[in-house]
Each structure stands twice: as structure tokens, then as C-alpha cells.
Enzyme design. Structure first.
Site, PDB file in Angstrom:
ATOM      1  N   GLY A 109       0.831  -1.210   0.000  1.00 25.53           N
ATOM      2  CA  GLY A 109       0.000   0.000   0.000  1.00 25.53           C
ATOM      3  C   GLY A 109       0.861   1.253   0.000  1.00 25.53           C
ATOM      4  O   GLY A 109       0.508   2.262   0.620  1.00 25.53           O
ATOM      5  N   TYR A 114     -15.929  -0.824   8.039  1.00 27.00           N
ATOM      6  CA  TYR A 114     -14.511  -0.569   8.273  1.00 27.00           C
ATOM      7  C   TYR A 114     -14.144  -0.865   9.731  1.00 27.00           C
ATOM      8  O   TYR A 114     -13.164  -1.553  10.019  1.00 27.00           O
ATOM      9  CB  TYR A 114     -14.236   0.891   7.920  1.00 27.00           C
ATOM     10  N   ASP A 172       2.162  -1.838  -4.394  1.00 25.75           N
ATOM     11  CA  ASP A 172       0.783  -1.345  -4.362  1.00 25.75           C
ATOM     12  C   ASP A 172       0.056  -1.959  -5.539  1.00 25.75           C
ATOM     13  O   ASP A 172       0.685  -2.468  -6.466  1.00 25.75           O
ATOM     14  CB  ASP A 172       0.739   0.198  -4.437  1.00 25.75           C
ATOM     15  N   ASP A 221      -0.969  -7.218  -5.971  1.00 23.72           N
ATOM     16  CA  ASP A 221      -2.286  -7.261  -5.345  1.00 23.72           C
ATOM     17  C   ASP A 221      -2.160  -8.172  -4.128  1.00 23.72           C
ATOM     18  O   ASP A 221      -1.904  -9.373  -4.265  1.00 23.72           O
ATOM     19  CB  ASP A 221      -3.301  -7.819  -6.354  1.00 23.72           C
ATOM     20  N   GLY A 272      -0.502   4.897  -0.982  1.00 24.20           N
ATOM     21  CA  GLY A 272      -1.546   5.542  -0.199  1.00 24.20           C
ATOM     22  C   GLY A 272      -1.036   6.680   0.672  1.00 24.20           C
ATOM     23  O   GLY A 272       0.140   7.047   0.617  1.00 24.20           O
ATOM     24  N   GLN A 273      -1.944   7.208   1.466  1.00 25.15           N
ATOM     25  CA  GLN A 273      -1.625   8.384   2.287  1.00 25.15           C
ATOM     26  C   GLN A 273      -0.494   8.092   3.271  1.00 25.15           C
ATOM     27  O   GLN A 273       0.443   8.869   3.393  1.00 25.15           O
ATOM     28  CB  GLN A 273      -2.884   8.828   3.051  1.00 25.15           C
ATOM     29  N   LYS A 294     -11.653  -3.698  11.286  1.00 19.43           N
ATOM     30  CA  LYS A 294     -10.477  -3.359  12.100  1.00 19.43           C
ATOM     31  C   LYS A 294     -10.521  -4.090  13.453  1.00 19.43           C
ATOM     32  O   LYS A 294      -9.491  -4.560  13.939  1.00 19.43           O
ATOM     33  CB  LYS A 294     -10.382  -1.841  12.307  1.00 19.43           C
TER      34      LYS A 294
HETATM   35  N1  SER Z   1      -9.179   7.937   8.869  1.00 23.32           N
HETATM   36  C1  SER Z   1      -9.936   6.745   8.753  1.00 23.32           C
HETATM   37  C2  SER Z   1     -11.233   6.977   8.115  1.00 23.32           C
HETATM   38  O1  SER Z   1     -11.764   8.056   8.263  1.00 23.32           O
HETATM   39  C3  SER Z   1     -10.165   6.165  10.109  1.00 23.32           C
HETATM   40  O2  SER Z   1      -9.168   5.264  10.412  1.00 23.32           O
HETATM   41  O3  SER Z   1     -11.758   6.105   7.511  1.00 23.32           O
END
Ligand code: SER
Length: 316
Positions: free
Chosen positions: A8, A142, A34, A52, A11-12, A146
Site C-alpha cells: 500500500g 470498516y 501497491d 495485489d 496511499g496516504q 479493524k
Molecule cells: N481515517 C480513517 C477513516 O476516516 C479512520 O481510520 O476512515
């Protein structure tokens, strides 16, 4: 010598983490991967491959071919996007983690990092100064992924001796790579829009306080945790990390100190309900005690850096 794989890297978090890991451990020792192309800086400063993480065979082959010893697995579908496509997002977030955990067990990797989030908490969690141990009933795809992931991280440590390490990141704020599809992303977008258009329509209401952290602090915390002596770690699920807490009205007022005519309007969308289910502030005393977590940036300092760096980036 450790050989690190970042999954990844486009990504950010991955962009900045890859560059920092390469600075510390040497460019050729940090492999970046990535599903899509990374920025030039990441793709050209060391080994990079399109990979992937759901392709288990290719992942296993790449790790053994490159003699990888550590993995930072950052690929995930964030909170807002996950709500639009629940089952696909669950599959991506969970299957990718299970592939990495299986791999760590089979190829006897030295340690792995995988981020959790404040999203593991839910509407029944105490919202102020949320403790490490508390009620956890997340109601987003999400957050559920987690929380399940945290349980699996601890399980693989206890059952198979995999050295698992994790942080519950708050919203992360950065200027190099923008996040995509998260609920805390307003606090990144606002800086770009303030400089581009001098106004911003916020998708959360003015008083919605959330815990946030500047990327430099998050990267340091991540590497500090990975470098900590294993005997100091009392948690193998995931550590609370507090950062700084503010609401959209407060961050707008901070930006107005630099851009006095900046205008903020509010139009909450479906992400308001997600934010309302998350903590306003976090207690991270366990991370401080176990491995000395520190945080350098407050809202003032972060705003100064964000505005000046984005200005350079936009060539204003
Ligand atoms: N920054 C993430 C989100 O907003 C939270 O872990 O999905």
C-alpha cells in the site's frame, strides 16, 4: 539486515512511511508495493512492484524471492468508501490481513505492522478520553473489519508467535498524498480547498470533534513501535494513539488566522453518522508507558506546516 516490504505504498500513509523507512534502513532494503502506481518519489527511490495483496501466491513468491523479513501492511478500504460497498470492502480488508498473517507465520518473518483505527469504537463507547480497554461495538464495515483484525493480530501472536504490532490511528493529516474515502479526510481537504478556493464545504457538522494526528507524528510512532523491544509490549492487538482533538469550527478558525477571508460552510452527509459513532478524544497512556509514544504537533503547528507545504505544492 532487515528487508522490509510496504504493502500500500501509494496511499496516504504508505507514501511517507516508505520514504522514511528508506532513509533509515537504506533504499535497497525497503521494497514498496501497491495495486496501482506509486508517486515518482516512491517508485524511483528504491525497489517497487505492482502487487495485489489478495493474490496470495504472488505475494508469497515476492516475499520469498526478495528475502523479506518485515511487512508493513497498509492497504485497506477506508470508512466512507467501505459503507458504499460493504461485502467487497470486508473481503479486501480481512483477506489481505489474513494473507499477511499466514505469510508471516509460514515464512517466519521477524515482525509485521498493520494499522487499526479509532473506528474500532462505536456508539456505545465512552466518547471522551476513550480508554484502551472499553466497550467496542463498531457499527461500520470498516470498524468491524479493524476490530476483527485486531483480534486476529493478537491470536497469531499468542498461537503462532508472530510478532504483530499495531496502532489505532486517529484521522491522519498530510500534504504529500491525500487520503481517499475516509471520514476524517475533511481535515486534509480543508487545507487544499482553503488555498485553492478560499472556501470549503464540510461534510461534517461544525461541532464534530474527532482525534487527529499529523503524518510526521504518525510515522514516527509507527517506526518507534516497530523498533521497540518486544518485551516492552503488553499489547499485541493495537495501541490507542491520541494525537490532537478538534472540531471543524476550530480548524477553520485556525486557518482563518492565516487566511482571514477563508469561508467554511457545513453540509453533513452520510459520514456524519460515522463520525458520531467515534470517540472525540483518546487516552493513549498505555502506549506512552509501554514504548514511549510522543506527539510533537498541535493544531497550530500542523496548520502552519500544512498551509506552507501545500502552497509550495500548488505553486501558489
Ligand atoms: N481515517 C480513517 C477513516 O476516516 C479512520 O481510520 O476512515
Amino acid at each position: 539486515m532487515e528487508k522490509i516490504l510496504v504493502i500500500g505504498c501509494a496511499g496516504q500513509i504508505g507514501t511517507e512511511l516508505t520514504l522514511e523507512l528508506r532513509r533509515i534502513y537504506g533504499e535497497s532494503n525497503v521494497f514498496a508495493s501497491d495495486i496501482k502506481c506509486a508517486c515518482k518519489e516512491v517508485a524511483e527511490s528504491g525497489p517497487f512492484e505492482i502487487l495485489d495483496v489478495l493474490d496470495k501466491q504472488k505475494l508469497f513468491d515476492s516475499v520469498s524471492k526478495n528475502k523479506i523479513t518485515q511487512i508493513y501492511h497498509l492497504a485497506a478500504v477506508l470508512s466512507g468508501n467501505a459503507e458504499k460497498n460493504p461485502l467487497v470492502s470486508w473481503d479486501i480488508n480481512m483477506r489481505s490481513l489474513m494473507n499477511v498473517l499466514e505469510l508471516a507465520k509460514e515464512q517466519k518473518l521477524s515482525k509485521i505492522f498493520w494499522p487499526s483505527s479509532i473506528a474500532v469504537f462505536g456508539p456505545t463507547t465512552p466518547r471522551e478520553n476513550t480508554p484502551q480497554y472499553t466497550i467496542m461495538e463498531p457499527n461500520t464495515v470498516y470498524g468491524i473489519s479493524k476490530l476483527a483484525g485486531e483480534r486476529w493480530m493478537e491470536y497469531f501472536f499468542n498461537k503462532f508467535g508472530v510478532d504483530t504490532r499495531s496502532l489505532r490511528y486517529p484521522g491522519l493529516i498530510s500534504y504529500k498524498t491525500e487520503a481517499g474515502g475516509g471520514t476524517t479526510d475533511y481535515a486534509v481537504d480543508i487545507y487544499f480547498e482553503a488555498l485553492k478556493n478560499n472556501k470549503y464545504e464540510c461534510f461534517l457538522s461544525s461541532e464534530t470533534a474527532l482525534p487527529m494526528m499529523f503524518m510526521e507524528d504518525a510515522i514516527k510512532a509507527t517506526i518507534d513501535l516497530m523498533e521497540a523491544d518486544a518485551s516492552k509490549l503488553s499489547l499485541r492487538s493495537s495501541y490507542n494513539v491520541a494525537g490532537i482533538s478538534f472540531n471543524p469550527r476550530e480548524i477553520a478558525a485556525e486557518i482563518q488566522k492565516h487566511l482571514p477571508t477563508f469561508e467554511m460552510t457545513y453540509k453533513p452527509d452520510f459520514r456524519q453518522a460515522i463520525a458520531d459513532s467515534w470517540p472525540k478524544s483518546i487516552d493513549d497512556s498505555v502506549a506512552k508507558k509501554d514504548w514511549g509514544l510522543t506527539c510533537k504537533y498541535d493544531m497550530e503547528k500542523m496548520t502552519e506546516v500544512m498551509l506552507s507545504e501545500i502552497k509550495k505544492k500548488l505553486m501558489l
